[in-house]
Design a protein around this motif. Structure first.
Motif, PDB file in Angstrom:
ATOM      1  N   MET A  61      -5.663 -12.376  -1.924  1.00 24.50           N
ATOM      2  CA  MET A  61      -4.386 -11.109  -2.904  1.00 24.50           C
ATOM      3  C   MET A  61      -4.871 -10.021  -1.122  1.00 24.50           C
ATOM      4  O   MET A  61      -4.081 -10.026  -1.204  1.00 24.50           O
ATOM      5  N   THR A  62      -5.517 -10.622  -0.227  1.00 18.16           N
ATOM      6  CA  THR A  62      -5.311  -9.697   0.930  1.00 18.16           C
ATOM      7  C   THR A  62      -4.437 -10.227   2.058  1.00 18.16           C
ATOM      8  O   THR A  62      -4.909  -9.706   3.283  1.00 18.16           O
ATOM      9  N   THR A  74       1.277  -7.070   3.789  1.00 10.82           N
ATOM     10  CA  THR A  74       1.542  -6.026   2.260  1.00 10.82           C
ATOM     11  C   THR A  74       0.344  -5.329   1.988  1.00 10.82           C
ATOM     12  O   THR A  74       0.005  -4.227   1.086  1.00 10.82           O
ATOM     13  N   GLN A  75      -0.435  -4.609   3.482  1.00 10.83           N
ATOM     14  CA  GLN A  75      -1.849  -3.788   3.147  1.00 10.83           C
ATOM     15  C   GLN A  75      -0.843  -2.579   2.684  1.00 10.83           C
ATOM     16  O   GLN A  75      -1.852  -1.777   1.733  1.00 10.83           O
ATOM     17  N   ARG A 123       2.519  -0.045   1.131  1.00 15.27           N
ATOM     18  CA  ARG A 123       3.528  -0.552   1.237  1.00 15.27           C
ATOM     19  C   ARG A 123       4.477   0.951   1.909  1.00 15.27           C
ATOM     20  O   ARG A 123       5.187   1.151   1.703  1.00 15.27           O
TER      21      ARG A 123
END
Lengths: 324, 535
Positions: A1-2, A6-7, A9
């Protein structure tokens, strides 16, 4: 998921701004400290800083715990009343028994009792916490006049003043007590299950309840702890001044709320931290200390202090509005 | 209402209000898709469709609550772009909201004339207002005490006040969104007479309703909507309740559902066992108010509900909005206090009002509104997922950061949550990821019963598919799953069994091969005419 790409937005300048805004109180307090250290003679000296710590002790005791109340969505104005009356009760016990330990215990238990009552009324009668604690404040102030027979109380022995005025490794015991309370409140909020429940209850009570949090118990507990801490703060204050005076003075709680809010804890509940309150308290304390060292008229000090609080709350409201 | 006699006669026969190519989008949902609707002056025009078909959104675009993304609203022959309900109101359009908008502590007259009070030298002239009130009463046939305080009135009477207010403002176009949902049979009769009276006054009524008999009886024209599109313009004479239902569904079952796990043997001991449960949704749709005009209770003393759900089974709860679906599952979970009955998880009693106890026994609820009831929006994904599991990650009284992060990372990746780190505040995630984070919260070891209330509402297509997969995974791993949904294809595509609710009770239990959208809808509406269509 990490997925690292996309850390966040937020675009980079926005993220930069967000970090600055998020830790604003850290930078501002540091900047003020450096500014005073460079420009003001007598600020960066051991005695002056130790004095600031000693003066802030009672406020920190009450404010660090009241931070939990505010994060849980409550607002406790009975801090003043408890801090005024708990030492009166404690000194009556000291005068009667001649010993300090039972006096301290009774003073703190008095605060715990008032706080628990506040919490029950807020959680179960569902009366707004500001109104509840305003009403109980008057009751408590009244108890103070009755308990003291409207006169200033002083301790009989020397033991009572030693509670706050003993020096340990250069610092007063008042300072050590306040640091201990800050540490306990900090760990409780940031490191325990209870602390998470405090955040969840203040952030969204219904969601918290549906996730199994006993939200009413959380509310009772934070008010009880706030009462306990206010009682301790009052006793420490009385020990510092070696006396306690009955009054119906609400000013103490305003200093407490100012420290919490300037630190960046939201009055809407759900966000905040004990370290923020610590910084908020020292920001205001340094400011006043600087004013005093520059011999600025106390009337102007108040005006500026008021504007700073407004600025802090406006910043909070502004950052909140941007989220939606 | 604005003096119809004086209006241009050509316009009178033509459209009073017309939507041309109106579209409205909310995030991933196309609520209205290029709708064309023509509404004649002085007609009663009904708008029907499934939940979420876009009916209410049409009403809100007309009344200025939402601005259309594209297309135009033509009212009295002129193009309008209302930016607020106030502007629409000034032009003569009034909406009676699903939630009433009155000032509860003021009298009926005060509410009717709020903003248009009679004044004399700056003071309110009560006598003149009462005079005006009497003339309103004559025109509409509504009888109501003008001095009554609105709070003390029944829901029906409050609606009359809203209608009087509309007429007092010379409204010529009235939108009624589900006006009869909260009324008793007798009050519905009153409403129908009133709608007739409005029509006689040349006031146009746009009537949004789930009650198809009512629509067939009252309407002059009917528009059927489906998935935001207008699918049929028709007249009551050429329709039956059954034909309307067909038009409302009208689509093929899409093959975008994962395969169902095999249905568990029904003779097994169920994981979730509900007996004699009575819940708040059975008492009528609105708590009875004290006051002079009493409305009889809508339903006779209801029987309790019973339901068994087995390990590995997905049971759907269907019904119209207000049928008591949410109230039922919330009582099962203990979120609302059940009035009676008992709930057992794996043979152990849950008790009546303790979500905490339900969780301890292995239940998890994904509530109807993730924003209001599910998530603490300002807190991180980590804190939201671990909230009910903090005991597991506590060491010697303190939270163990590493254990918690590990727990949360596993849960989040199992539930396919994307778009941030575990420290991201959940309010920054998309709706779909927020919903998946609730699945991540609950689908932890120890869970036995998963209740999901409208899990795909307001979620994009991709997340929808992930959520379907999650529900299937849950069932396959041996959970008992209870799924509330307004989307019929979802219920048919995902569930082994569907319980249909109406007025707070189960009215049908459907399973393969009887499980299809038309049957669900017909039981949900409950019309005899519609039921007859099945055979």
């Amino acid at each position: 998921m990490t997925d690292p790409t996309t850390q966040s937005r937020l675009p980079t300048p926005g993220r930069y701004l967000a970090v600055v805004a998020r830790y604003g109180i850290v930078w501002v307090t540091l900047a003020l400290f450096v500014l005073l250290a460079v420009t003001t003679d007598g600020f960066l000296t051991g005695p002056n800083l130790r004095n600031v710590l000693d003066q802030q002790a009672t406020l920190l005791i009450a404010a660090s715990v009241a931070t939990l109340t505010m994060i849980a969505g409550g607002f406790d104005v009975s801090i003043s009343a408890v801090a005024v009356v708990a030492p009166l009760v404690a000194l009556r016990v000291e005068n009667a028994t001649g010993s300090v330990a039972p006096a301290l215990l009774v003073g703190c238990l008095f605060g715990l009792g008032v706080g628990t009552a506040n919490g029950w009324i807020v959680a179960f009668a569902r009366i707004n916490s500001f109104i509840t604690t305003l009403a109980t404040s008057f009751v408590v102030f009244g108890i103070g006049y009755v308990a003291s027979e409207r006169s200033i109380l002083r301790p009989d022995g020397d033991g009572f003043q030693r509670v706050a005025r003993t020096r340990l490794a250069e610092l007063t015991t008042a300072t050590w007590i306040s640091l201990a309370v800050v540490a306990v409140a900090w760990i409780l909020l940031a490191g325990t299950r209870f602390g998470r429940h405090v955040y969840a209850t203040g952030g969204n009570a219904e969601a918290a309840r549906l996730a199994g949090v006993r939200t009413r118990l959380v509310v009772v507990t934070v008010f009880a702890l706030s009462g306990l801490a206010s009682g301790l703060a009052g006793v420490v204050a009385a020990s510092r001044t070696i006396s306690a005076t009955p009054s119906d003075d609400f000013s103490f709680v305003f200093g407490v709320i100012a420290a919490i809010v300037v630190g960046g804890t939201s009055i809407a509940g759900g966000t905040g931290a004990v370290w923020r309150t610590l910084l908020g308290a020292f920001f205001i304390a340094f400011m006043i200390n600087g004013f005093n060292l520059h011999q600025i008229d106390p009337i102007w000090q108040r005006i500026i202090q008021g504007l700073v609080i407004l600025l802090a709350v406006a910043t909070d409201a502004w950052s909140r509005a941007r989220r939606t | 209402m604005a003096d119809p006699q004086g209006a241009d006669p050509a316009r009178q026969v033509a459209a009073h209000l017309e939507l041309r190519g109106v579209s409205k989008r909310f995030g991933a949902t196309q609520a209205i898709d290029c709708a064309d609707i023509v509404i004649r002056r002085g007609s009663v025009h009904a708008l029907v469709g499934e939940n979420g078909a876009g009916k209410s959104t049409v009403g809100k675009v007309i009344s200025g609550v939402y601005a259309a993304d594209s297309g135009s609203v033509i009212f009295n022959g002129r193009r309008h772009r209302f930016r607020s309900p106030r502007q629409a109101f000034a032009a003569g359009i009034t909406a009676l909201a699903q939630e009433l908008a009155l000032v509860p502590d003021r009298s009926v007259v005060d509410n009717v004339f709020v903003g248009v009070e009679s004044t004399r030298w700056g003071f309110v002239a009560r006598k003149d207002m009462l005079q005006r009130f009497r003339s309103l009463v004559e025109r509409t046939g509504i009888t109501i005490d003008p001095t009554a305080i609105v709070r003390t009135l029944s829901v029906a009477d409050q609606q009359w006040v809203e209608i009087l207010r509309a007429v007092a403002r010379r409204a010529e176009f009235v939108i009624m969104d589900e006006p009869s949902a909260r009324l008793s049979a007798q009050e519905r009769g009153q409403l129908h007479r009133l709608i007739g009276a409005l029509r006689d006054q040349q006031i146009t009524v746009l009537f949004i309703s789930h009650f198809l008999d009512e629509v067939l009886e009252l309407a002059d024209a009917i528009t059927v909507m489906r998935d935001g599109r207008v699918v049929r313009h028709t007249e009551p004479a050429s329709e039956t309740a059954g034909s309307l239902v067909d038009a409302m569904i009208g689509r093929e079952l899409e093959a975008n559902f994962p395969p169902k796990p095999p249905r568990p043997d029904p003779s097994q001991v169920p994981v979730l066992r509900v007996r004699g449960l009575q819940h708040a949704g059975q008492k009528g749709f609105v708590a009875p108010r004290s006051g002079r005009s009493e409305s009889p209770p809508r339903t006779p003393q209801p029987a309790g509900l019973a339901l068994d759900v087995h390990a590995g089974e997905i049971v759907g709860i269907a019904g119209l909005v207000g049928s008591g679906r949410t109230e039922f599952v919330r009582s099962v979970y203990g979120a609302d206090t059940a009035l009676a009955g008992d709930v057992q998880v794996a043979g152990r009693e849950v008790g009546r009002h303790r979500p905490r106890r339900a969780i301890a026994l292995g239940m998890g609820l994904i509530p109807e509104s993730r924003k209001d009831q599910g998530l603490v929006m300002d807190r991180s994904l980590r804190e939201n997922i671990s909230l009910p599991h903090l005991r597991v990650v506590t060491r010697a009284g303190l939270l163990a950061g590493n254990a918690e992060r590990e727990f949360v990372a596993t849960a989040a990746s199992n539930a396919n949550v994307r778009g941030g780190t575990v420290e991201t505040p959940v309010r920054l995630l998309s709706g779909g990821n927020q919903q998946k984070s609730l699945f991540a919260r609950w689908m932890a070891p120890g869970l036995k019963v998963l209740i999901a209330d409208e899990p795909t509402r307001g979620v994009d297509v991709g997340s929808k598919r992930s959520i379907y997969d999650l529900l299937m995974t849950a069932a396959r791993s041996g959970l008992a799953v209870l799924l509330v949904s307004s989307e019929l294809e979802e219920l048919v595509g995902l569930c082994h069994r569907v319980m249909v609710m109406r007025e707070g009770r189960f009215v049908a239990e459907l399973s393969h091969p009887d499980l299809d959208e038309a049957r669900i809808l017909r039981h949900a509406f409950g019309e005899k005419a519609a039921a007859a269509q099945i055979s």
